[in-house]
Design an enzyme around this catalytic site. Structure first.
Site, mmCIF file in Angstrom:
data_model
loop_
_atom_site.group_PDB
_atom_site.id
_atom_site.type_symbol
_atom_site.label_atom_id
_atom_site.label_comp_id
_atom_site.label_asym_id
_atom_site.label_seq_id
_atom_site.Cartn_x
_atom_site.Cartn_y
_atom_site.Cartn_z
ATOM 1 N N GLU A 1 -2.995 -3.026 10.056
ATOM 2 C CA GLU A 1 -2.573 -3.845 8.933
ATOM 3 C C GLU A 1 -1.054 -3.785 8.815
ATOM 4 O O GLU A 1 -0.482 -2.696 8.714
ATOM 5 C CB GLU A 1 -3.254 -3.328 7.655
ATOM 6 C CG GLU A 1 -4.761 -3.544 7.705
ATOM 7 C CD GLU A 1 -5.525 -2.634 6.758
ATOM 8 O OE1 GLU A 1 -4.899 -1.899 5.987
ATOM 9 O OE2 GLU A 1 -6.771 -2.659 6.809
ATOM 10 N N LEU B 1 -7.399 -7.129 6.600
ATOM 11 C CA LEU B 1 -7.626 -5.869 5.881
ATOM 12 C C LEU B 1 -9.082 -5.444 6.047
ATOM 13 O O LEU B 1 -9.896 -5.554 5.146
ATOM 14 C CB LEU B 1 -7.272 -6.035 4.405
ATOM 15 C CG LEU B 1 -5.867 -6.603 4.125
ATOM 16 C CD1 LEU B 1 -5.562 -6.543 2.644
ATOM 17 C CD2 LEU B 1 -4.809 -5.869 4.925
ATOM 18 N N GLU C 1 -10.678 -2.298 7.818
ATOM 19 C CA GLU C 1 -10.536 -1.047 8.571
ATOM 20 C C GLU C 1 -11.711 -0.808 9.516
ATOM 21 O O GLU C 1 -11.520 -0.345 10.645
ATOM 22 C CB GLU C 1 -10.367 0.142 7.624
ATOM 23 C CG GLU C 1 -9.012 0.200 6.931
ATOM 24 C CD GLU C 1 -8.905 -0.726 5.720
ATOM 25 O OE1 GLU C 1 -9.914 -1.343 5.337
ATOM 26 O OE2 GLU C 1 -7.801 -0.832 5.158
ATOM 27 N N PHE D 1 -7.845 5.416 3.889
ATOM 28 C CA PHE D 1 -8.531 4.169 4.241
ATOM 29 C C PHE D 1 -9.489 4.355 5.426
ATOM 30 O O PHE D 1 -10.292 3.474 5.707
ATOM 31 C CB PHE D 1 -7.532 3.053 4.580
ATOM 32 C CG PHE D 1 -6.446 2.832 3.550
ATOM 33 C CD1 PHE D 1 -6.536 3.361 2.280
ATOM 34 C CD2 PHE D 1 -5.321 2.075 3.877
ATOM 35 C CE1 PHE D 1 -5.524 3.167 1.343
ATOM 36 C CE2 PHE D 1 -4.311 1.874 2.957
ATOM 37 C CZ PHE D 1 -4.404 2.414 1.685
ATOM 38 N N HIS E 1 -4.602 8.039 -2.676
ATOM 39 C CA HIS E 1 -3.661 7.822 -1.580
ATOM 40 C C HIS E 1 -2.951 9.099 -1.147
ATOM 41 O O HIS E 1 -1.910 9.038 -0.508
ATOM 42 C CB HIS E 1 -2.584 6.809 -2.000
ATOM 43 C CG HIS E 1 -3.025 5.384 -1.902
ATOM 44 N ND1 HIS E 1 -4.111 4.888 -2.584
ATOM 45 C CD2 HIS E 1 -2.527 4.345 -1.201
ATOM 46 C CE1 HIS E 1 -4.239 3.602 -2.307
ATOM 47 N NE2 HIS E 1 -3.299 3.241 -1.465
#
Lengths: 325, 328
Positions: A29, A58, A60, A86, A129
């Site tokens: 990405e 997008l 994964e 992700f 994250h």
């Protein structure tokens, strides 16, 4: 020796791969026009064109799956998953498929894909994250996992990874991209599964990997003032991992401390500590200590976040405890 | 739905006979496999393809040897139609060293590289991104090669379906998505688990061309997939086919099939793809009863040999446990 950043080292490794291996391409990405979320692939679209630098939707799971399929077909894809958080939505493709192809097909197919991703916290990105999952992947037969901590190791390990015929996770750390280090112009490689003694010492063996390596080194430096001499081992690879170097060191120092950024429960440090106790018990002067991330989802607030991640101070405290000081 | 076909000239008698034999081969193979499962010779999950034979045989007839096939766990029929030996597939079901993956994959994971059979995958929808990747590889290297990707109606409910369809469409990859709609995902009717009534129209979301075909009709399957495969081969990007079909047995051998009505089952049995094709061959004088009976007999013999081969083959050695985890 020339000094470059970790980011530059990874970029150099990728450029080298793209130049030397016509079957290599990068899919991820925003790896193209944007230049990568962490600017690693900046400029590569222009240099290598859209066939080699592929901006993916997008998706994964499809990125990993498509790279697995392309690898089965004889290509050498580099899948970039923007962050390790992700990879969770691609877990099926990584664990159920890429890791299984060789075994499940009786050795007829294999999938030499390189999955680059970014682990760790400390950038105030909060709980979704800022996680570290490399140890999960390291528990899966069929995968290999490397976690370079320096520019030298990043370039050298990537060269070794390129020689692999099986899926490898090449896991970079979000806070290391600007770290600088000496990298020779001459060709060298860093073998997979070989730890590196980053600092020699006699009193205790600290085992770390990825960003916990510089954290452990900072602690060791600070402890010099207290006349404590730490050995710091950077595992560099989690699967396979270098038991021999760790055991040899612990047998000499008589004490071990494992440091990792992820949660303590089920962390890779548990594996290392358990192995030390199984295989070097008679050499130990005390229990193997553990320093790990706090067992909480990562908070956004700067001070709270810092409190959740192992620091040089926490590592130093762990050392003192192990030494009864 | 496409249900009729033109009798095109290249469908010679030999080809027409081979479709019959292949369908009978698959059906007989599955019947034998079911028996061996009941005898405890085959363990794990066993998903039989009985009732759906026309799809594999008709679709595979349009492929070239270099084309990849990627499929799901109901994969024996696909493997046999791609030309993999019944002996090797049966031996795999028995877990033997002579099986397609030397006993490592079993019924749900048939692979045969020499036939470009790139695997049966048992996580629903998991094979779709891999098929896209094989297509990407073929396109990257400009090979004359397409990917036939089988999927069940259950896979349409998975996220991987959307990701793979989108990716194949934006990059115009040479992938033929062939959905075998047997109306049930295990025991739940598709009508209750998928918002779209006409499955093939899902492809519209990706501006991907699609069609619906009678999956019980081998010639319709043959004709439709030939046209679609040619189109993909010429660089026109992916295509989606929905083949309507019905599995005559349960989801797996462990399934008592309590969720379907007798009436529905009987209605579909009337459309048995083998019986219907046999009738058509006889009616149009493409075959005589004796010719078909001879084929039935030769299949019986082949299956006897396959079961014997599987039975008599050695188990993998203990050291096989550690082989093929890594290259080195």
């Amino acid at each position: 020796m020339p000094v470059i950043t970790y980011r530059e080292a990874v970029a150099r490794a990728l450029r080298e791969g793209l130049t030397e291996d016509a079957g290599m391409f990068i899919m991820g990405e925003d790896v193209g026009a944007y230049g990568g979320a962490y600017a690693v692939t900046r400029g590569m679209l222009k240099e290598f064109g859209p066939r080699r630098i592929v901006d993916a939707p997008l998706s994964e799971a499809a990125i990993v799956g498509a790279c697995t399929g392309a690898a089965m077909g004889g290509l050498h894809p580099v899948a970039e998953i923007m962050t390790i958080n992700f990879t969770l939505v691609a877990m099926d493709q990584i664990v159920n498929h890429a890791a299984k192809i060789r075994y499940m097909s009786g050795g007829q197919y294999h999938a030499p894909l390189i999955l680059r991703t970014v682990t760790g916290g400390g950038a105030q990105l909060a709980s979704t994250h800022s996680q570290s999952f490399e140890h999960w992947f390291a528990s899966v037969p069929g995968l290999k996992v490397v976690t370079p901590a320096t520019p030298y190791d990043a370039l050298g390990l990537f060269r070794a990874v390129r020689e692999e015929e099986d899926p490898v996770l090449f896991i970079e750390h979000i806070l290391l991209y600007s770290a600088r280090g000496e990298v020779p112009d001459e060709r060298y490689t860093v073998p997979i599964g070989k730890a590196d003694v980053k600092r020699k010492g006699d009193d205790i063996t600290i085992v770390a990997y990825s960003r916990m390596t510089p954290v452990a080194l900072a602690a060791a430096q600070a402890l010099e003032a207290e006349d404590i001499d730490c050995e710091v081992i950077d595992l560099r690879s989690l699967r396979p991992w270098d038991k021999e170097t760790v055991l040899e060191s612990v047998k000499r120092t008589g004490l071990g401390l494992v440091v990792e950024e992820t949660w303590r429960t089920g962390g890779f440090g548990a594996e290392v500590a358990s192995t030390i106790q199984e295989e070097a018990f008679d050499y130990l002067d005390g229990p193997v200590g553990r320093v790990a991330g706090e067992e909480v989802p990562m908070p956004y607030n700067r001070a709270l976040e810092q409190a959740a991640i192992p620091s040089p101070e926490k590592v130093a405290a762990g050392v003192r405890k192990a030494l009864n000081r | 739905m496409i249900t009729s076909y033109k009798i095109v000239e290249h469908l010679d008698k030999k080809a027409l006979h081979s479709y019959y034999r292949q369908m009978v081969l698959i059906r007989t193979f599955e019947e034998r496999a079911g028996e061996q499962y009941m005898l405890g010779k085959i363990r794990g999950f066993l998903h039989l393809y009985i009732g759906e034979e026309a799809i594999a045989v008709g679709a595979m007839a349009s492929l070239k040897p270099q084309d990849y096939v990627v499929t799901h766990y109901r994969d024996h029929g696909h493997a046999l139609a791609k030309g993999i030996g019944a002996k090797e597939v049966m031996a795999e079901l028995f877990g033997k060293a002579t099986g397609t993956t030397k006993g490592m994959g079993g019924s749900m994971h048939i692979f045969d590289r020499s036939h470009n059979f790139a695997g049966g995958y048992a996580i629903v929808g998991g094979q779709l991104p891999i098929a896209v990747g094989l297509g990407l590889g073929a396109s990257y290297r400009q090979e004359d090669r397409i990917v036939l990707c089988f999927l069940g109606d259950g896979a349409l409910q998975e996220g991987a379906f959307h990701e793979a369809m989108n990716m194949a469409a934006i990059w115009k990859l040479p992938v033929l998505f062939l959905c075998e709609n047997n109306l049930y995902g295990m025991g739940v009717p598709v009508s209750e688990s998928l918002a779209k009534k006409d499955i093939y129209k899902l492809a519209d979301a990706y501006d991907m061309p699609s069609l619906q075909v009678d999956g019980m009709d081998v010639l319709a399957m043959r004709e439709v997939t030939q046209e679609v495969a040619d189109r993909i081969r010429s660089g026109n990007g992916p295509y989606f086919i929905e083949a309507k079909t019905y599995r005559f047995r349960g989801h797996s051998m462990a399934d008592p099939s309590v969720y379907r009505t007798k009436v529905e089952e009987e209605r579909w049995h009337m459309k048995d793809p083998i019986a219907a094709y046999k009738e058509w061959l006889l009616e149009h004088h493409f075959a005589m009863e004796a010719e078909l009976a001879a084929m039935d007999l030769s299949v019986e013999k082949e299956m006897e040999e396959a079961v014997k081969f599987a039975e008599e083959s050695p188990n993998p050695t203990a050291s096989a446990l550690y082989e093929n985890v890594y290259a080195k």
